[in-house]
Design a protein around this motif. Structure first.
Motif, PDB file in Angstrom:
ATOM      1  N   MET A   1       0.935  -1.040   0.066  1.00 40.17           N
ATOM      2  CA  MET A   1      -0.417   0.085  -0.044  1.00 40.17           C
ATOM      3  C   MET A   1       1.095   1.271   0.029  1.00 40.17           C
ATOM      4  O   MET A   1       2.426   1.306   0.102  1.00 40.17           O
ATOM      5  N   LYS A   2       0.002   2.535   0.039  1.00 41.92           N
ATOM      6  CA  LYS A   2       1.145   3.362  -0.829  1.00 41.92           C
ATOM      7  C   LYS A   2       0.822   3.747   1.855  1.00 41.92           C
ATOM      8  O   LYS A   2      -0.318   4.123   1.589  1.00 41.92           O
ATOM      9  N   ALA A   3       2.133   4.846   1.960  1.00 40.86           N
ATOM     10  CA  ALA A   3       1.581   5.103   3.396  1.00 40.86           C
ATOM     11  C   ALA A   3       1.643   6.008   3.312  1.00 40.86           C
ATOM     12  O   ALA A   3       1.299   7.263   2.155  1.00 40.86           O
ATOM     13  N   GLU A   4       1.293   6.544   4.597  1.00 43.26           N
ATOM     14  CA  GLU A   4       0.468   8.048   4.609  1.00 43.26           C
ATOM     15  C   GLU A   4       1.526   9.072   4.645  1.00 43.26           C
ATOM     16  O   GLU A   4       0.338  10.361   3.128  1.00 43.26           O
TER      17      GLU A   4
ATOM     18  N   ALA B   1       0.796  -3.586   5.015  1.00 44.66           N
ATOM     19  CA  ALA B   1      -0.859  -4.445   5.707  1.00 44.66           C
ATOM     20  C   ALA B   1      -0.504  -5.686   5.956  1.00 44.66           C
ATOM     21  O   ALA B   1      -0.773  -6.006   4.390  1.00 44.66           O
ATOM     22  N   ALA B   2      -0.512  -5.621   7.147  1.00 42.99           N
ATOM     23  CA  ALA B   2      -0.722  -7.056   7.789  1.00 42.99           C
ATOM     24  C   ALA B   2      -2.065  -7.521   8.412  1.00 42.99           C
ATOM     25  O   ALA B   2      -2.605  -7.186   9.403  1.00 42.99           O
ATOM     26  N   LEU B   3      -2.924  -8.322   7.709  1.00 40.70           N
ATOM     27  CA  LEU B   3      -4.411  -8.533   8.517  1.00 40.70           C
ATOM     28  C   LEU B   3      -3.969 -10.215   9.452  1.00 40.70           C
ATOM     29  O   LEU B   3      -3.874 -10.950   8.583  1.00 40.70           O
ATOM     30  N   THR B   4      -4.134 -10.563  10.377  1.00 43.05           N
ATOM     31  CA  THR B   4      -4.392 -11.325  11.134  1.00 43.05           C
ATOM     32  C   THR B   4      -5.623 -11.301  12.109  1.00 43.05           C
ATOM     33  O   THR B   4      -5.777 -10.776  13.004  1.00 43.05           O
ATOM     34  N   GLU B   5      -6.712 -12.450  11.791  1.00 41.75           N
ATOM     35  CA  GLU B   5      -8.053 -12.558  12.154  1.00 41.75           C
ATOM     36  C   GLU B   5      -8.566 -11.012  11.843  1.00 41.75           C
ATOM     37  O   GLU B   5      -8.359 -10.301  10.658  1.00 41.75           O
TER      38      GLU B   5
ATOM     39  N   ARG C   1      -2.344  -4.933  10.799  1.00 31.50           N
ATOM     40  CA  ARG C   1      -0.818  -3.710  11.377  1.00 31.50           C
ATOM     41  C   ARG C   1      -0.458  -3.321   9.886  1.00 31.50           C
ATOM     42  O   ARG C   1      -0.674  -3.596   8.616  1.00 31.50           O
ATOM     43  N   LEU C   2       0.037  -1.785  10.324  1.00 28.10           N
ATOM     44  CA  LEU C   2       0.622  -1.140   9.043  1.00 28.10           C
ATOM     45  C   LEU C   2       1.081  -0.103   8.995  1.00 28.10           C
ATOM     46  O   LEU C   2       2.172  -0.003  10.118  1.00 28.10           O
ATOM     47  N   TRP C   3       2.808  -1.011   8.618  1.00 26.09           N
ATOM     48  CA  TRP C   3       3.888  -0.825   8.320  1.00 26.09           C
ATOM     49  C   TRP C   3       4.330   0.501   6.825  1.00 26.09           C
ATOM     50  O   TRP C   3       4.091   0.289   6.282  1.00 26.09           O
ATOM     51  N   VAL C   4       5.459   0.789   7.579  1.00 29.73           N
ATOM     52  CA  VAL C   4       6.256   1.636   6.509  1.00 29.73           C
ATOM     53  C   VAL C   4       7.196   1.605   6.173  1.00 29.73           C
ATOM     54  O   VAL C   4       8.207   0.985   7.325  1.00 29.73           O
ATOM     55  N   ARG C   5       8.034   1.868   4.953  1.00 28.84           N
ATOM     56  CA  ARG C   5       9.761   1.403   4.616  1.00 28.84           C
ATOM     57  C   ARG C   5      10.469   2.557   4.769  1.00 28.84           C
ATOM     58  O   ARG C   5      10.007   3.605   4.010  1.00 28.84           O
ATOM     59  N   GLU C   6      11.388   2.858   5.766  1.00 27.44           N
ATOM     60  CA  GLU C   6      12.400   4.286   6.039  1.00 27.44           C
ATOM     61  C   GLU C   6      12.813   4.493   5.687  1.00 27.44           C
ATOM     62  O   GLU C   6      14.257   3.210   6.455  1.00 27.44           O
TER      63      GLU C   6
ATOM     64  N   ALA D   1      18.840   8.603   9.369  1.00 28.21           N
ATOM     65  CA  ALA D   1      19.961   9.272   8.278  1.00 28.21           C
ATOM     66  C   ALA D   1      21.358   8.562   8.023  1.00 28.21           C
ATOM     67  O   ALA D   1      21.839   9.096   7.544  1.00 28.21           O
ATOM     68  N   ALA D   2      21.391   7.697   8.607  1.00 26.00           N
ATOM     69  CA  ALA D   2      22.383   6.848   8.718  1.00 26.00           C
ATOM     70  C   ALA D   2      23.022   6.265   6.990  1.00 26.00           C
ATOM     71  O   ALA D   2      23.292   5.245   6.865  1.00 26.00           O
ATOM     72  N   GLY D   3      21.347   6.422   6.598  1.00 26.07           N
ATOM     73  CA  GLY D   3      21.430   5.426   5.005  1.00 26.07           C
ATOM     74  C   GLY D   3      20.586   3.892   5.787  1.00 26.07           C
ATOM     75  O   GLY D   3      20.842   3.468   4.426  1.00 26.07           O
ATOM     76  N   VAL D   4      20.254   3.796   6.235  1.00 28.69           N
ATOM     77  CA  VAL D   4      19.503   2.473   6.727  1.00 28.69           C
ATOM     78  C   VAL D   4      18.098   2.052   6.639  1.00 28.69           C
ATOM     79  O   VAL D   4      17.814   3.336   7.110  1.00 28.69           O
ATOM     80  N   THR D   5      17.568   1.494   4.880  1.00 35.45           N
ATOM     81  CA  THR D   5      15.896   1.422   5.539  1.00 35.45           C
ATOM     82  C   THR D   5      15.625   0.091   5.892  1.00 35.45           C
ATOM     83  O   THR D   5      16.495  -0.832   6.258  1.00 35.45           O
ATOM     84  N   GLU D   6      14.659   0.066   6.882  1.00 35.07           N
ATOM     85  CA  GLU D   6      14.045  -0.464   7.237  1.00 35.07           C
ATOM     86  C   GLU D   6      12.904   0.040   7.329  1.00 35.07           C
ATOM     87  O   GLU D   6      12.356   1.095   6.774  1.00 35.07           O
ATOM     88  N   TRP D   7      11.709  -1.983   7.944  1.00 37.32           N
ATOM     89  CA  TRP D   7      10.707  -1.627   8.283  1.00 37.32           C
ATOM     90  C   TRP D   7      10.048  -0.811   9.900  1.00 37.32           C
ATOM     91  O   TRP D   7      10.315  -1.324  10.533  1.00 37.32           O
ATOM     92  N   LEU D   8       9.121  -0.121   9.810  1.00 37.41           N
ATOM     93  CA  LEU D   8       9.047   0.399  11.202  1.00 37.41           C
ATOM     94  C   LEU D   8       7.270   0.558  11.058  1.00 37.41           C
ATOM     95  O   LEU D   8       6.749   0.813  10.433  1.00 37.41           O
ATOM     96  N   LEU D   9       6.986  -0.618  12.547  1.00 35.84           N
ATOM     97  CA  LEU D   9       4.951  -0.404  12.615  1.00 35.84           C
ATOM     98  C   LEU D   9       4.926   0.590  12.850  1.00 35.84           C
ATOM     99  O   LEU D   9       5.155   1.109  13.884  1.00 35.84           O
ATOM    100  N   ARG D  10       3.761   1.108  12.182  1.00 35.47           N
ATOM    101  CA  ARG D  10       3.328   2.875  12.850  1.00 35.47           C
ATOM    102  C   ARG D  10       2.061   3.383  12.931  1.00 35.47           C
ATOM    103  O   ARG D  10       1.586   3.248  14.012  1.00 35.47           O
ATOM    104  N   ARG D  11       1.073   1.544  12.852  1.00 30.11           N
ATOM    105  CA  ARG D  11      -0.419   1.866  13.789  1.00 30.11           C
ATOM    106  C   ARG D  11      -0.717   0.740  13.255  1.00 30.11           C
ATOM    107  O   ARG D  11      -0.441  -1.108  12.539  1.00 30.11           O
TER     108      ARG D  11
END
Length: 429
Positions: free
Chosen positions: A307-310, A317-321, A325-330, A333-343
């Motif tokens: 999905m497109k993040a805010e 988006a991951a749905l269990t039952e 859970r909504l994740w964003v890839r950011e 500052a050090a150039g490291v890209t990772e997934w963060l749980l936003r909501r």
């Protein structure tokens, strides 16, 4: 007549004429009546002055620029423009003008969902939103025949593939135009021991539009991806050139999924069948894969959606039952890209109470799960969730939901969005 008297006369004339039209045109024209009043600043219930040939006596005598301002104030309802355009030829000409449609889109920004396409045999191939007379005509969105499947919708276009996967069709239901494109010759059966490779394709406006706006006459691109023997391949077709070119490849840990792509910041993303996302950069033709968050690896793969993040970046988006859970890839500052749980959203708190209490049904596609993500709107936060009592649309920002149709089906649905200014509506006289 003084200026105030003239304004009163104009307002009353418009109100009376629109009220008369509303008797046979329905709620949309009543809406215009309500719009004119605040625009002119006084009540529409004033009695009309005696006829004076120096001033307009009907809305059709108003200048074009005045009518256009009234039309721009109409809400972005799926059939609002088309029902208004049915009043007369002049109104239809003004509303169908490309410049007006562009202004209307820029003003309202969010495109309404006109309906849903599906490749399921258990429901109609196209389901319009709303009920007649406030829905688009299903005939205008009917597929040519059952031998075609829908791959995706974007920029007013629908991309279809033949059942034998030897021909593509780019179809614009708004204009009725169809363009047939031969399948990429590189994706033949020789790549996969005589079997057609796992493939997907998507259509994109070639004019550089960043949203799903009005692209009725723009050239288009088709990007075709297929996976075979642990490699992913991608190439593009240009309607301006009329040929396929730029075949690129990259190692891949999994095969491409049948669900449609998502376009985010000029990058196309497809889900792979296990734990990964395939990415293709339109500007550079770079092809690569991204691992999904480890926390989503155990989630049923069709309940994990790109999905497109805010902030406009890549989200997941991951749905269990009923837990969404909504994740964003950011990138930090050090150039490291990772997934963060936003909501995290508890859908059972939004859906009707009886949704979570209905016992499981015999639906092998749902796999006994109480809810499934069937699809989403690419440029919005609107999700479509299957439950045991029907399919609901869920707006994440407003936390509102409503039932859109009732069907025991778990197949992917493909929302079609746009401002419908040509054609017809179901139930219109």
């Amino acid at each position: 007549m003084n200026p105030y008297g003239f304004s009163v006369y104009i307002a009353a004339t418009i109100a009376n004429a629109v009220s008369s039209l509303a008797l046979w045109m329905g709620p949309v024209l009543l809406m215009i009546k309500e719009i004119v009043s605040p625009m002119l600043g006084f009540s529409l219930f004033l009695k009309a002055k005696p006829h004076c040939p120096l001033f307009p006596t009907s809305p059709n005598e108003l200048p074009d620029d005045v009518l256009l301002e009234i039309f721009l104030s109409l809400p972005a309802h799926p059939t609002c423009l088309i029902r208004t355009s049915l009043v007369c030829k002049r109104w239809r000409s003004l509303i169908q003008d490309r410049q007006f449609v562009c202004r209307f889109r820029k003003l309202h920004q969010k495109l309404p969902v006109l309906g849903f396409f599906s490749n399921s045999t258990r429901i109609p191939r196209f389901i319009p939103t709303g009920d007649p007379p406030n829905s688009v005509a299903t005939a205008a969105f009917s597929l040519p025949d059952s031998c075609w499947n829908v791959l995706g919708c974007r920029h007013s276009l629908v991309l279809l593939v033949s059942s034998t996967w030897n021909q593509l069709q780019v179809w614009n239901p708004m204009t009725g135009s169809r363009k047939y494109v031969p399948v990429n010759p590189d994706a033949d059966s020789r790549f996969n021991y005589g079997i057609v490779p796992e493939s997907q394709a998507t259509v994109v406006c070639a004019a550089g539009h960043k949203d799903n706006g009005d692209c009725h006459s723009c050239p288009f691109l088709i990007v075709w991806v297929f996976t075979c023997t642990r490699y992913a391949y991608a190439s593009r077709y240009s309607s301006e050139i009329g040929s396929w070119h730029q075949l690129v490849s990259s190692p891949t840990p999994s095969e491409v999924d049948s669900r449609p792509s998502i376009l985010i910041e000029n990058i196309l993303y497809w889900p792979l069948k296990s734990k990964y996302i395939l990415a293709f950069e339109l500007a550079t033709s770079k092809l690569y894969h991204i691992e999904c968050p480890p926390e989503t690896h155990s989630v049923f793969r069709r309940n994990v959606h790109i999905m497109k993040a805010e902030d406009g970046g890549l989200g997941l988006a991951a749905l269990t039952e009923f837990n969404l859970r909504l994740w964003v890839r950011e990138t930090d500052a050090a150039g490291v890209t990772e997934w963060l749980l936003r909501r995290t959203i508890q859908l059972d708190a939004l859906l009707p109470l009886k949704v979570s209490s209905v016992p499981p049904v015999d639906n092998h596609l749902a796999g006994g799960r109480p809810a499934r993500i069937l699809g989403l709107v690419e440029d919005d936060d609107l999700f479509f969730i299957w439950t045991r009592i029907g399919v609901f649309e869920v707006q994440l920002k407003s936390m509102q939901c409503k039932k859109v149709f009732e069907a025991d089906v778990s197949a992917t649905i493909l929302p079609y969005t746009g401002f419908y200014s040509t054609g017809a509506v179901d139930g219109a006289r």
